[in-house]
Structures are given as structure tokens and as C-alpha cells.
Scaffold this active site. Structure first.
Site, PDB file in Angstrom:
ATOM      1  N   ASP A  30      -0.032  -3.416   3.544  1.00  0.00           N
ATOM      2  CA  ASP A  30       0.587  -2.299   4.260  1.00  0.00           C
ATOM      3  C   ASP A  30       1.616  -2.852   5.250  1.00  0.00           C
ATOM      4  O   ASP A  30       1.372  -3.853   5.929  1.00  0.00           O
ATOM      5  CB  ASP A  30      -0.486  -1.487   4.992  1.00  0.00           C
ATOM      6  CG  ASP A  30       0.038  -0.121   5.437  1.00  0.00           C
ATOM      7  OD1 ASP A  30      -0.435   0.894   4.885  1.00  0.00           O
ATOM      8  OD2 ASP A  30       0.906  -0.075   6.329  1.00  0.00           O
ATOM      9  N   ASN A  86      -5.968   9.380   2.220  1.00  0.00           N
ATOM     10  CA  ASN A  86      -5.605  10.556   2.996  1.00  0.00           C
ATOM     11  C   ASN A  86      -5.000  11.559   2.020  1.00  0.00           C
ATOM     12  O   ASN A  86      -3.971  11.277   1.395  1.00  0.00           O
ATOM     13  CB  ASN A  86      -4.603  10.185   4.092  1.00  0.00           C
ATOM     14  CG  ASN A  86      -5.201   9.232   5.105  1.00  0.00           C
ATOM     15  OD1 ASN A  86      -6.381   9.332   5.434  1.00  0.00           O
ATOM     16  ND2 ASN A  86      -4.407   8.296   5.602  1.00  0.00           N
ATOM     17  N   GLY A  92      -3.373  13.375   7.078  1.00  0.00           N
ATOM     18  CA  GLY A  92      -2.597  12.207   7.500  1.00  0.00           C
ATOM     19  C   GLY A  92      -1.799  11.537   6.407  1.00  0.00           C
ATOM     20  O   GLY A  92      -1.231  10.463   6.625  1.00  0.00           O
ATOM     21  N   GLN A  93      -1.738  12.158   5.224  1.00  0.00           N
ATOM     22  CA  GLN A  93      -0.960  11.532   4.145  1.00  0.00           C
ATOM     23  C   GLN A  93       0.537  11.624   4.455  1.00  0.00           C
ATOM     24  O   GLN A  93       1.058  12.711   4.727  1.00  0.00           O
ATOM     25  CB  GLN A  93      -1.252  12.221   2.800  1.00  0.00           C
ATOM     26  CG  GLN A  93      -0.527  11.559   1.627  1.00  0.00           C
ATOM     27  CD  GLN A  93      -0.896  12.167   0.277  1.00  0.00           C
ATOM     28  OE1 GLN A  93      -1.603  13.166   0.195  1.00  0.00           O
ATOM     29  NE2 GLN A  93      -0.399  11.559  -0.790  1.00  0.00           N
ATOM     30  N   SER A  94       1.218  10.482   4.423  1.00  0.00           N
ATOM     31  CA  SER A  94       2.649  10.473   4.703  1.00  0.00           C
ATOM     32  C   SER A  94       3.471  10.072   3.479  1.00  0.00           C
ATOM     33  O   SER A  94       4.664  10.355   3.420  1.00  0.00           O
ATOM     34  CB  SER A  94       2.962   9.537   5.874  1.00  0.00           C
ATOM     35  OG  SER A  94       2.602   8.213   5.559  1.00  0.00           O
ATOM     36  N   HIS A  99      -2.681   6.766  -3.067  1.00  0.00           N
ATOM     37  CA  HIS A  99      -2.958   5.399  -2.611  1.00  0.00           C
ATOM     38  C   HIS A  99      -4.240   5.383  -1.801  1.00  0.00           C
ATOM     39  O   HIS A  99      -4.593   6.370  -1.148  1.00  0.00           O
ATOM     40  CB  HIS A  99      -1.794   4.840  -1.786  1.00  0.00           C
ATOM     41  CG  HIS A  99      -1.430   5.690  -0.603  1.00  0.00           C
ATOM     42  ND1 HIS A  99      -0.653   6.817  -0.720  1.00  0.00           N
ATOM     43  CD2 HIS A  99      -1.738   5.581   0.712  1.00  0.00           C
ATOM     44  CE1 HIS A  99      -0.494   7.375   0.475  1.00  0.00           C
ATOM     45  NE2 HIS A  99      -1.155   6.641   1.365  1.00  0.00           N
ATOM     46  N   HIS A 101      -6.293   3.119   1.106  1.00  0.00           N
ATOM     47  CA  HIS A 101      -6.216   2.082   2.126  1.00  0.00           C
ATOM     48  C   HIS A 101      -7.507   1.254   2.044  1.00  0.00           C
ATOM     49  O   HIS A 101      -8.610   1.806   2.130  1.00  0.00           O
ATOM     50  CB  HIS A 101      -6.149   2.698   3.524  1.00  0.00           C
ATOM     51  CG  HIS A 101      -4.952   3.574   3.759  1.00  0.00           C
ATOM     52  ND1 HIS A 101      -3.851   3.146   4.471  1.00  0.00           N
ATOM     53  CD2 HIS A 101      -4.685   4.850   3.388  1.00  0.00           C
ATOM     54  CE1 HIS A 101      -2.966   4.131   4.532  1.00  0.00           C
ATOM     55  NE2 HIS A 101      -3.447   5.184   3.886  1.00  0.00           N
TER      56      HIS A 101
HETATM   57  P1  AMP Z   1      -0.631   7.505   4.339  1.00  0.00           P
HETATM   58  O1  AMP Z   1      -0.191   7.841   5.736  1.00  0.00           O
HETATM   59  O2  AMP Z   1      -2.095   7.633   4.105  1.00  0.00           O
HETATM   60  O3  AMP Z   1       0.200   8.271   3.328  1.00  0.00           O
HETATM   61  O4  AMP Z   1      -0.317   5.985   4.149  1.00  0.00           O
HETATM   62  C1  AMP Z   1       0.945   5.502   3.854  1.00  0.00           C
HETATM   63  C2  AMP Z   1       0.950   4.039   4.212  1.00  0.00           C
HETATM   64  O5  AMP Z   1       2.040   3.435   3.582  1.00  0.00           O
HETATM   65  C3  AMP Z   1       1.100   3.760   5.711  1.00  0.00           C
HETATM   66  O6  AMP Z   1      -0.025   3.010   6.155  1.00  0.00           O
HETATM   67  C4  AMP Z   1       2.395   2.957   5.800  1.00  0.00           C
HETATM   68  O7  AMP Z   1       2.333   1.947   6.764  1.00  0.00           O
HETATM   69  C5  AMP Z   1       2.513   2.411   4.390  1.00  0.00           C
HETATM   70  N1  AMP Z   1       3.849   2.105   3.931  1.00  0.00           N
HETATM   71  C6  AMP Z   1       4.926   2.923   3.942  1.00  0.00           C
HETATM   72  N2  AMP Z   1       5.985   2.318   3.385  1.00  0.00           N
HETATM   73  C7  AMP Z   1       5.553   1.091   2.989  1.00  0.00           C
HETATM   74  C8  AMP Z   1       6.181  -0.008   2.334  1.00  0.00           C
HETATM   75  N3  AMP Z   1       7.456   0.022   1.965  1.00  0.00           N
HETATM   76  N4  AMP Z   1       5.441  -1.115   2.098  1.00  0.00           N
HETATM   77  C9  AMP Z   1       4.132  -1.172   2.476  1.00  0.00           C
HETATM   78  N5  AMP Z   1       3.498  -0.147   3.076  1.00  0.00           N
HETATM   79  C10 AMP Z   1       4.193   0.965   3.336  1.00  0.00           C
END
Ligand code: AMP
Length: 113
Positions: A30, A86, A92-94, A99, A101
Site C-alpha cells: 500500500d 472496505n 471507507g472504500q476509496s 481489494h 488490506h
Molecule cells: P480503500 O480506501 O479501502 O479503498 O483502500 C484503498 C487503498 O489503496 C488505500 O489504502 C491507498 O493507500 C491505496 N492506494 C491507492 N493508490 C495506490 C497505489 N497507486 N499504489 C498502492 N496503493 C494505493
């Protein structure tokens, strides 16, 4: 999915620190780690979130669990890790690509908040 960052990582169009890869899955560090070990396990197939998977995806979801075990073993965190997805903005999914964690290397608190 053309504009999906995790599809681009899986396709090696964007760099990431890979720790594991199969035909169906990839795992990489991450970018913004929340624990000493913070690895994202993704499906190469674009699934937006767990809620959007279908029954035919069930074996693939099982493989994620086994990949997590293997990666945790290799990372030396088998004695204590958390595997979490998430699902949706409210959780909290962004990034809209399924994916998980894999977090470890520190004490994990509960409830997670
Ligand atoms: P979520 O908020 O559960 O959707 O998790 C998305 C995760 O992706 C976050 O922990 C970010 O830090 C991670 N993330 C976003 N862009 C990248 C990237 N280019 N390489 C590695 N991790 C990333």
C-alpha cells in the site's frame, strides 16, 4: 476498466511494489501504509466491490484468503494479522476495484472504528 488505478497496476501500466502474483490475483504494498506490513490483495478481474461479485466468483474469493495466508507467512506476520475489505464509501472504500488490506506488524485494535 480503462480508468481504474488497480487495473492499471495489475496490467503493469502503473508501478507498484509487488509481493505476490498469480494469473488471477496480484498483491502489492500500500502506498500509504497503516501498519508496518500493509499489503493490498486484488483480483486481476475488475470487480468493483465485494457486493458486486457473483456466485461464479466464489472460488476466486477463496483464493484471496489462501493468498493472504501465504503472504502473511512470507512477511513473518502469521501470528497476528488482519484481512479486511472496505465495501462501499460508507465503509471507507476509496478505490472502486475489489481489494483486501492485509495488515500486520503491530497490535490491531477492535472495534476498528
Ligand atoms: P480503500 O480506501 O479501502 O479503498 O483502500 C484503498 C487503498 O489503496 C488505500 O489504502 C491507498 O493507500 C491505496 N492506494 C491507492 N493508490 C495506490 C497505489 N497507486 N499504489 C498502492 N496503493 C494505493
Amino acid at each position: 476498466m480503462p480508468d481504474c488505478i488497480f487495473c492499471k497496476i495489475a496490467g503493469r501500466e502503473i508501478n507498484a511494489k509487488f509481493v505476490y502474483e498469480t494469473d488471477e490475483l496480484a498483491a502489492f504494498q500500500d502506498l500509504n501504509p497503516q501498519a508496518p506490513t500493509h499489503i493490498l490483495i486484488i483480483t486481476k478481474k475488475h470487480i468493483t466491490r465485494l457486493s458486486d461479485c457473483s456466485q461464479e466468483d466464489a472460488p476466486l474469493l477463496g483464493k484471496i484468503q489462501y493468498a493472504a495466508k501465504e503472504i502473511a507467512d512470507k512477511a513473518g506476520i502469521a501470528e497476528g494479522f488482519r484481512l479486511v475489505t472496505n465495501n462501499g464509501r460508507k465503509a471507507g472504500q476509496s478505490v472502486d476495484h475489489l481489494h483486501y488490506h492485509l495488515l500486520g506488524g503491530r497490535k490491531m485494535n477492535w472495534p476498528p472504528g
